[in-house]
Design a protein around this motif. Structure first.
Motif, PDB file in Angstrom:
ATOM      1  N   VAL A  29      80.617   6.254  78.405  1.00  0.00           N
ATOM      2  CA  VAL A  29      81.732   5.238  78.898  1.00  0.00           C
ATOM      3  C   VAL A  29      82.045   5.512  80.578  1.00  0.00           C
ATOM      4  N   GLU A  30      81.351   6.618  81.336  1.00  0.00           N
ATOM      5  CA  GLU A  30      81.855   6.460  82.169  1.00  0.00           C
ATOM      6  C   GLU A  30      80.908   5.231  82.956  1.00  0.00           C
ATOM      7  N   THR A  31      79.587   5.479  82.220  1.00  0.00           N
ATOM      8  CA  THR A  31      78.467   4.174  84.011  1.00  0.00           C
ATOM      9  C   THR A  31      78.964   2.983  83.011  1.00  0.00           C
ATOM     10  N   ALA A  32      79.784   2.452  82.051  1.00  0.00           N
ATOM     11  CA  ALA A  32      79.684   1.611  80.794  1.00  0.00           C
ATOM     12  C   ALA A  32      81.296   0.804  81.895  1.00  0.00           C
ATOM     13  N   LEU A  33      82.224   1.767  82.614  1.00  0.00           N
ATOM     14  CA  LEU A  33      83.106   1.849  83.828  1.00  0.00           C
ATOM     15  C   LEU A  33      82.595   1.624  84.667  1.00  0.00           C
ATOM     16  N   ARG A  34      81.678   2.091  84.817  1.00  0.00           N
ATOM     17  CA  ARG A  34      81.061   1.944  85.917  1.00  0.00           C
ATOM     18  C   ARG A  34      80.334   0.727  86.916  1.00  0.00           C
ATOM     19  N   LEU A  35      79.705  -0.281  85.193  1.00  0.00           N
ATOM     20  CA  LEU A  35      79.190  -1.258  85.337  1.00  0.00           C
ATOM     21  C   LEU A  35      80.200  -2.321  85.380  1.00  0.00           C
ATOM     22  N   ILE A  36      80.869  -2.275  84.460  1.00  0.00           N
ATOM     23  CA  ILE A  36      82.156  -3.117  84.267  1.00  0.00           C
ATOM     24  C   ILE A  36      83.013  -3.699  85.641  1.00  0.00           C
ATOM     25  N   GLU A  37      83.654  -2.610  86.203  1.00  0.00           N
ATOM     26  CA  GLU A  37      83.711  -2.650  87.621  1.00  0.00           C
ATOM     27  C   GLU A  37      83.000  -3.486  88.682  1.00  0.00           C
ATOM     28  N   GLU A  38      81.438  -2.866  88.717  1.00  0.00           N
ATOM     29  CA  GLU A  38      80.636  -4.323  89.491  1.00  0.00           C
ATOM     30  C   GLU A  38      79.846  -5.129  88.800  1.00  0.00           C
ATOM     31  N   TYR A  63      75.864   7.268  69.367  1.00  0.00           N
ATOM     32  CA  TYR A  63      77.073   7.544  69.697  1.00  0.00           C
ATOM     33  C   TYR A  63      78.592   6.304  69.399  1.00  0.00           C
ATOM     34  N   PHE A  64      77.873   4.898  70.052  1.00  0.00           N
ATOM     35  CA  PHE A  64      78.985   3.869  69.248  1.00  0.00           C
ATOM     36  C   PHE A  64      78.075   2.902  68.408  1.00  0.00           C
ATOM     37  N   ARG A  65      78.937   2.388  67.404  1.00  0.00           N
ATOM     38  CA  ARG A  65      78.668   1.339  66.455  1.00  0.00           C
ATOM     39  C   ARG A  65      77.917   0.149  67.273  1.00  0.00           C
ATOM     40  N   HIS A  66      78.580  -0.821  68.028  1.00  0.00           N
ATOM     41  CA  HIS A  66      78.686  -1.887  68.538  1.00  0.00           C
ATOM     42  C   HIS A  66      79.716  -1.647  69.399  1.00  0.00           C
ATOM     43  N   THR A  67      79.619  -3.080  70.433  1.00  0.00           N
ATOM     44  CA  THR A  67      80.061  -3.109  71.506  1.00  0.00           C
ATOM     45  C   THR A  67      81.628  -2.760  71.359  1.00  0.00           C
ATOM     46  N   ASP A  68      82.735  -3.224  70.490  1.00  0.00           N
ATOM     47  CA  ASP A  68      83.944  -2.926  70.330  1.00  0.00           C
ATOM     48  C   ASP A  68      83.615  -1.810  70.821  1.00  0.00           C
ATOM     49  N   ASP A  69      83.029  -0.794  69.703  1.00  0.00           N
ATOM     50  CA  ASP A  69      83.832   0.862  69.192  1.00  0.00           C
ATOM     51  C   ASP A  69      83.499   1.099  71.040  1.00  0.00           C
ATOM     52  N   LEU A  70      82.783   0.839  71.496  1.00  0.00           N
ATOM     53  CA  LEU A  70      82.256   1.268  73.157  1.00  0.00           C
ATOM     54  C   LEU A  70      84.033   0.798  73.875  1.00  0.00           C
ATOM     55  N   LEU A  71      84.169  -0.287  73.945  1.00  0.00           N
ATOM     56  CA  LEU A  71      84.964  -0.882  74.154  1.00  0.00           C
ATOM     57  C   LEU A  71      86.743   0.380  74.124  1.00  0.00           C
ATOM     58  N   LEU A  72      86.863   0.375  72.798  1.00  0.00           N
ATOM     59  CA  LEU A  72      87.995   0.998  72.716  1.00  0.00           C
ATOM     60  C   LEU A  72      87.681   2.692  73.324  1.00  0.00           C
ATOM     61  N   ALA A  73      86.587   3.116  73.701  1.00  0.00           N
ATOM     62  CA  ALA A  73      87.200   4.115  74.420  1.00  0.00           C
ATOM     63  C   ALA A  73      86.966   4.279  75.397  1.00  0.00           C
ATOM     64  N   LEU A 116      90.437  -6.167  80.492  1.00  0.00           N
ATOM     65  CA  LEU A 116      89.132  -6.163  79.286  1.00  0.00           C
ATOM     66  C   LEU A 116      90.157  -5.743  77.597  1.00  0.00           C
ATOM     67  N   SER A 117      91.080  -3.954  77.998  1.00  0.00           N
ATOM     68  CA  SER A 117      91.818  -3.875  77.629  1.00  0.00           C
ATOM     69  C   SER A 117      92.523  -2.952  76.915  1.00  0.00           C
ATOM     70  N   ALA A 118      93.414  -3.975  78.050  1.00  0.00           N
ATOM     71  CA  ALA A 118      94.947  -3.481  77.726  1.00  0.00           C
ATOM     72  C   ALA A 118      95.889  -3.978  76.459  1.00  0.00           C
ATOM     73  N   TYR A 119      94.696  -4.805  75.517  1.00  0.00           N
ATOM     74  CA  TYR A 119      96.112  -5.770  74.950  1.00  0.00           C
ATOM     75  C   TYR A 119      94.963  -4.251  73.518  1.00  0.00           C
ATOM     76  N   ARG A 120      94.104  -3.463  73.888  1.00  0.00           N
ATOM     77  CA  ARG A 120      94.358  -3.071  72.489  1.00  0.00           C
ATOM     78  C   ARG A 120      94.641  -2.172  72.173  1.00  0.00           C
ATOM     79  N   VAL A 121      94.109  -2.336  70.709  1.00  0.00           N
ATOM     80  CA  VAL A 121      94.837  -0.696  70.481  1.00  0.00           C
ATOM     81  C   VAL A 121      93.412   0.140  69.489  1.00  0.00           C
ATOM     82  N   THR A 122      93.973   0.664  69.918  1.00  0.00           N
ATOM     83  CA  THR A 122      92.916   2.499  70.290  1.00  0.00           C
ATOM     84  C   THR A 122      92.546   2.892  68.667  1.00  0.00           C
ATOM     85  N   GLY A 123      93.794   4.243  68.795  1.00  0.00           N
ATOM     86  CA  GLY A 123      93.623   4.254  67.300  1.00  0.00           C
ATOM     87  C   GLY A 123      92.958   6.329  67.748  1.00  0.00           C
ATOM     88  N   ARG A 124      92.647   6.625  68.836  1.00  0.00           N
ATOM     89  CA  ARG A 124      91.957   7.575  69.544  1.00  0.00           C
ATOM     90  C   ARG A 124      93.094   8.647  70.102  1.00  0.00           C
TER      91      ARG A 124
END
Length: 239
Positions: A29-38, A63-73, A116-124
């Motif tokens: 998740v930390e790596t994905a956040l860095r890459l998204i900002e870059e 750890y994650f089934r697909h991209t959307d699973d990672l985006l929710l995390a 990318l994620s403000a409109y999502r409901v994570t349930g986490r």
């Protein structure tokens, strides 16, 4: 990322990869956040993540089934960054004000991920913690449950919407942001009073305020309305 389910018990990798990396959900998740900002949303690919992590891309499926699973995390981690340092004081207006400002500031700290994620409901976990905490603040203040939910809904949507709006602006190239900000001075402040009397009368204020976010002012209007509603409720119940 395509759907590729790995049983939960088999997801954690205890041994390092060939590059010496011990993977975890948190690291991914930390790596994905860095890459998204870059690089923006295109960063959410198995290949790019694997390369950044120094790991076989297929190992991410542990750890994650697909991209959307990672985006929710990722969305839940952004909520967590807001919630972890926040402590309610018992003063409901001050608590909501601080929390809303934290949500907004958190979005600006990670503008591309927030957009990318403000409109999502994570349930986490962190989202559940946030819902519980905000409803608790409102119910302890004295709002009946229907009112607490109504104000919670407006409060959260407002904070997230302004966070996404201002994050999208922050993600623009600096030159584009500066050019847009100058429009208030170079266009609006020069409109003549005979054709645009209202703009001309308020032009100095427009120039002074329109460069920044209106979230603090909008939040204050919402909280003022909520406080007025609480006074009505207490008066109706004689308290």
């Amino acid at each position: 990322m395509s759907e590729r389910v790995v049983p939960a018990a088999a997801r954690q990798r205890r041994r390092p990869t060939k590059q010496g990396v011990v993977l975890s959900q948190e690291l991914i998740v930390e790596t994905a956040l860095r890459l998204i900002e870059e690089h923006g949303s295109d960063a959410l690919s198995v290949r790019r993540l694997g390369r950044a992590l120094g790991a076989d891309p297929s190992s991410i499926y542990r750890y994650f089934r697909h991209t959307d699973d990672l985006l929710l995390a990722i969305a839940d981690e952004l909520i967590g960054r807001t919630m972890r340092p926040w402590r309610p004081t018992g003063e409901w207006l001050a608590d909501l004000r601080e929390l809303g400002l934290r949500v907004h500031a958190g979005a600006l700290a990670q503008p591309r991920a927030a957009a990318l994620s403000a409109y999502r409901v994570t349930g986490r976990a962190y989202e559940i913690q946030a819902v519980e905490a905000i409803l608790g603040v409102l119910r302890r203040a004295g709002f009946p449950d229907p009112e607490a939910v109504r104000i919670y809904h407006a409060f959260v949507d407002q904070a997230l919407a302004f966070g996404a709006l201002d994050s999208a602006n922050a993600a623009l190239p600096r030159a584009a942001r500066e050019a847009e900000a100058q429009v208030w001075r170079t266009v609006y402040s020069r409109l003549p009073a005979d054709t645009h009397p209202n703009i001309a009368a308020t032009a100095p204020h427009l120039v002074a305020t329109m460069r920044g976010s209106s979230y603090p002012a909008a939040q204050e209007l919402l909280l003022t309305a909520a406080a007025a509603r609480l006074r009505e409720i207490r008066a109706a119940h004689g308290s």
